[in-house]
Design an enzyme around this catalytic site. Structure first.
Site, PDB file in Angstrom:
ATOM      1  N   SER A 101      46.090  35.102  37.153  1.00  6.36           N
ATOM      2  CA  SER A 101      47.663  35.532  37.467  1.00  6.36           C
ATOM      3  C   SER A 101      48.349  36.541  36.679  1.00  6.36           C
ATOM      4  O   SER A 101      48.911  37.675  37.223  1.00  6.36           O
ATOM      5  CB  SER A 101      48.381  34.381  37.585  1.00  6.36           C
ATOM      6  OG  SER A 101      47.940  33.355  38.277  1.00  6.36           O
ATOM      7  N   GLY A 145      55.169  25.355  28.627  1.00  8.86           N
ATOM      8  CA  GLY A 145      55.613  26.295  29.705  1.00  8.86           C
ATOM      9  C   GLY A 145      56.611  25.604  30.329  1.00  8.86           C
ATOM     10  O   GLY A 145      57.603  26.438  30.994  1.00  8.86           O
ATOM     11  N   ASP A 165      51.560  26.321  37.081  1.00  9.79           N
ATOM     12  CA  ASP A 165      50.338  26.198  37.570  1.00  9.79           C
ATOM     13  C   ASP A 165      49.648  25.290  36.398  1.00  9.79           C
ATOM     14  O   ASP A 165      48.678  25.855  35.726  1.00  9.79           O
ATOM     15  CB  ASP A 165      49.638  27.681  37.710  1.00  9.79           C
ATOM     16  CG  ASP A 165      48.292  27.415  37.931  1.00  9.79           C
ATOM     17  OD1 ASP A 165      47.566  26.283  38.425  1.00  9.79           O
ATOM     18  OD2 ASP A 165      47.552  28.428  37.649  1.00  9.79           O
TER      19      ASP A 165
END
Length: 280
Positions: A101, A145, A165
Site C-alpha cells: 500500500s 498504528g 489493515d
C-alpha cells in the site's frame, strides 16, 4: 502480531481488491486540488519480491495478481491497479515484484499530499525506512498504528484517507479496530476510512462490522469478495473493504471490479457483496 509478515500474502486475491479500491479512492479525491494526508496503520515493508522465500512458500499471488497480469479484457476499474503493478515492475515483462500500500500511494502522491506510515514489526520498519529514506512527504512512526491513528487526526489538511489493515492474528484486534475507528471518526468525521477485513470466522467479522453499523456513523459501504463459501475449517475464505465516507462513484467502480473478479479469482461457490450498510 509481531510474527506476521505480509510477504507471505503479497499480491493475493485480498490484496487485489484492497489495492484496487485504495487506488480509486486516491484518484477520486485527487479530482480536487487541495492536498490530503494518507494514514496507514499497518504499513508493512513498502514493496515485496514475489521471488523470495515468503511468496514462493505460499504462492498466494498466483491466485491473485498473477491472474490479472496478462488478462486481455480487464475492465476500466481494474486497469489502474494493473498499470501501477506493472510500473512497479519497471521494464520487466515478468511479474516479480509487488507494491504494498505505501508504494502504491507513493506512486500516486502529488506535491501537496503526504503520508503517515505506522509499522510495529522491527524488520518491516527497517525495510520501510530504507524504501522511503530522505522522502520529506513521508512520516514514519514505529509503533502501534491504532494508537497512532488517534494521534494523527484531525490532520491539518482536513482531508484524508485512512487505511486500517491489521493482521487480525490477535482476536482482540476485531474489537480494537472498531473502537479505534469510532473514536477517530469523532475527531475527524470527514475522513475516508478504508477498513480491510478477512473472512475467517464469519461470526467474529460480522460482530466487528455490526459495531460500526450501530455507531451512528453515516455512509458505510461494504465491498466484499468470498472466493469460496464460508467454512469452519482453517483459513480465509474471503475478504472485504468496509468504507466510511466513500468518494462519489467508488461504489460503481467497485461493482464492476467485483463482477469481473468473481469468476476470475473465485471458486464455483464463491460470492460477492456490494452493499450500502448505512446510508446518508
Amino acid at each position: 502480531m509481531l510474527s506476521y509478515r505480509h510477504g507471505f500474502h503479497a499480491g493475493n486475491y485480498a490484496d487485489v481488491l484492497k489495492h484496487a479500491v485504495l487506488l480509486h479512492t486516491l484518484q477520486l479525491l485527487q479530482k480536487k486540488e487541495k492536498g490530503f494526508v494518507y494514514i496507514d496503520t499497518h504499513a508493512g515493508a513498502g514493496g515485496y519480491s514475489l521471488e523470495d522465500e515468503f511468496s514462493q512458500k505460499t504462492g498466494e499471488y498466483r491466485d491473485g495478481v498473477a491472474r490479472l497480469w496478462q488478462a486481455p479484457d480487464l475492465p476500466p476499474s481494474l486497469q489502474l491497479y494493473l498499470e501501477n503493478v506493472q510500473h512497479f515492475n519497471g521494464d520487466s515483462d515478468e511479474l516479480v515484484q509487488y507494491p504494498g500500500s505505501p508504494a502504491l500511494v507513493d506512486m500516486n502522491l502529488r506535491e501537496q499530499d503526504r503520508m503517515v506510515l505506522h509499522e510495529l514489526h522491527s524488520t518491516e520498519q527497517e525495510m520501510l525506512a530504507d524504501y522511503f529514506a530522505g522522502d520529506k512527504q513521508v512520516q514514519m512512526v514505529n509503533g502501534d498504528g491504532l494508537k497512532g491513528l488517534l494521534a494523527a487526526v484531525p490532520p491539518l489538511e482536513r482531508r484524508g484517507v485512512i487505511l486500517i489493515d491489521p493482521s487480525y492474528e490477535i482476536k482482540s484486534d476485531y474489537d480494537a479496530v472498531a473502537d479505534t475507528i469510532i473514536k477517530a471518526h469523532r475527531k475527524f468525521a470527514t475522513g475516508v476510512y478504508l477498513l480491510w477485513y478477512p473472512v475467517v470466522d464469519r461470526e467474529r467479522t460480522e460482530a466487528m462490522l455490526q459495531t460500526l453499523k450501530n455507531s451512528g456513523i453515516r455512509r458505510q459501504l461494504r465491498i466484499e469478495q468470498n472466493v469460496r463459501a464460508d467454512s469452519d475449517e482453517f483459513g480465509m475464505t474471503g475478504a472485504g473493504m468496509w468504507v466510511i465516507n466513500p468518494p462519489w462513484q467508488l461504489d460503481t467502480l467497485a461493482e464492476e471490479m467485483l463482477n469481473y473478479l468473481k469468476p476470475l479469482l473465485g471458486e464455483a461457490d464463491g460470492s460477492i457483496q456490494l452493499t450500502w450498510e448505512v446510508g446518508e
